[in-house]
Scaffold this motif. Structure first.
Motif, mmCIF file in Angstrom:
data_model
loop_
_atom_site.group_PDB
_atom_site.id
_atom_site.type_symbol
_atom_site.label_atom_id
_atom_site.label_comp_id
_atom_site.label_asym_id
_atom_site.label_seq_id
_atom_site.Cartn_x
_atom_site.Cartn_y
_atom_site.Cartn_z
ATOM 1 N N SER A 16 0.606 -1.575 -0.136
ATOM 2 C CA SER A 16 0.309 0.196 0.241
ATOM 3 C C SER A 16 0.725 1.559 -0.098
ATOM 4 N N GLY A 17 1.908 1.144 1.103
ATOM 5 C CA GLY A 17 2.314 2.639 0.823
ATOM 6 C C GLY A 17 2.373 3.981 1.289
ATOM 7 N N SER A 18 1.307 3.218 3.029
ATOM 8 C CA SER A 18 0.649 4.406 3.554
ATOM 9 C C SER A 18 2.234 5.561 4.077
ATOM 10 N N ASN A 19 2.967 4.983 4.818
ATOM 11 C CA ASN A 19 4.232 5.353 5.103
ATOM 12 C C ASN A 19 4.545 6.113 4.244
ATOM 13 N N ALA A 20 5.024 5.142 3.167
ATOM 14 C CA ALA A 20 5.689 5.987 2.006
ATOM 15 C C ALA A 20 5.326 6.938 1.824
ATOM 16 N N LEU A 178 0.814 5.191 15.168
ATOM 17 C CA LEU A 178 1.710 5.756 15.556
ATOM 18 C C LEU A 178 3.221 5.568 14.589
ATOM 19 N N GLU A 179 2.949 4.633 13.819
ATOM 20 C CA GLU A 179 4.199 4.773 12.402
ATOM 21 C C GLU A 179 3.936 6.135 11.846
ATOM 22 N N HIS A 180 2.806 6.646 11.412
ATOM 23 C CA HIS A 180 2.482 8.306 10.427
ATOM 24 C C HIS A 180 2.943 8.825 11.309
HETATM 25 C C1 GRF Z 1 3.951 -1.113 8.568
HETATM 26 O O1 GRF Z 1 3.309 -1.590 9.453
HETATM 27 C C2 GRF Z 1 5.470 -1.227 8.328
HETATM 28 O O2 GRF Z 1 5.787 -1.325 10.366
HETATM 29 C C3 GRF Z 1 5.775 -2.668 8.072
HETATM 30 O O3 GRF Z 1 4.773 -2.641 6.607
HETATM 31 C C4 GRF Z 1 3.828 -1.647 6.905
HETATM 32 C C5 GRF Z 1 3.507 -1.016 5.940
HETATM 33 O O4 GRF Z 1 2.465 -0.771 5.423
HETATM 34 N N1 GRF Z 1 6.684 -2.926 7.766
HETATM 35 P P1 GRF Z 1 1.855 0.708 4.256
HETATM 36 O O5 GRF Z 1 2.411 -0.135 3.339
HETATM 37 O O6 GRF Z 1 3.329 2.348 4.835
HETATM 38 O O7 GRF Z 1 0.596 1.110 5.191
#
Ligand code: GRF
Length: 193
Positions: A16-20, A178-180
């Motif tokens: 998906s790449g939501s963190n990207a 938390l990641e975002h």
């Molecule tokens: C995240 O949960 C990250 O911790 C893991 O993969 C997931 C990626 O999610 N390594 P997204 O593609 O950024 O939505």
């Protein structure tokens, strides 16, 4: 500041790449760091659509290309990449690439390493294992990548308490928040030091 002296990061993602997307948005117009390239191993990964929409170059690198260090060196020198940010990238990074970027590859893991890491521990597998274990906490770990994948030096962790009756899906959502919230900030501090 002219573009060429910014620190140029490549963000790697398989899905998906939501963190990207959070990283790209955070570093848009940033004075020191830019996301210069998105790398995926899958031509159908949604992260590639996000990169296009956000006007960031992207490249799909197949496992066969990864087996050819010359091809890879070309891609990364041509794009002048200074550091790598893994955000949901599911292929193992080869040793020669880790040696090309010593202490310059960060990864995010959706649990508190060293627990719930290693082979097969990705996505919902992690959250199911955490809930099943009865652990009172989970969270995120941001770490350097070495050849043993989830075992590189930990740069940052943030924990949360597991709620009574929490499901793996509910936990996944809270961990993703938390990641975002923290990944862009930790990447910024790590690469600008
Ligand atoms: C995240 O949960 C990250 O911790 C893991 O993969 C997931 C990626 O999610 N390594 P997204 O593609 O950024 O939505």
């Amino acid at each position: 500041m002219p573009d060429k002296i910014k620190i140029r990061l490549a963000v790697f993602a398989s899905g998906s790449g939501s963190n990207a997307e959070k990283l790209i948005s955070y570093f848009r117009d940033h004075p020191v760091i830019e996301v210069a390239l998105v790398v995926s191993n899958r031509p159908d990964a949604y992260v590639l659509k996000r990169a296009e929409r956000l006007n960031v170059s992207s490249v799909v690198i197949s496992p066969a290309e990864w087996r050819n260090p010359d091809v890879i060196k070309n891609i990364f020198t041509q794009n002048k990449i200074d550091g790598i940010v893994l955000a949901g990238y599911l292929l193992l990074i080869p040793g020669y690439f880790i040696r090309m970027y010593p202490d310059k590859i960060l990864n995010i893991h959706p649990a508190l390493l060293p627990e719930y890491g290693g082979k097969g521990m990705y996505g919902m597998h992690v959250h199911r294992a955490v809930i099943k274990s009865g652990s009172p906490k989970s969270g995120i770990t941001i770490h350097l990548v070495n050849e043993a994948y989830d075992k590189g030096r930990i740069v940052f962790q943030k924990s949360l308490n597991i709620l009574p009756g929490e499901t793996p899906e509910g936990l996944a959502k809270r961990v993703q928040e938390l990641e975002h919230r923290y990944y862009p900030d930790v990447v910024e501090r790590y690469f600008s030091q």
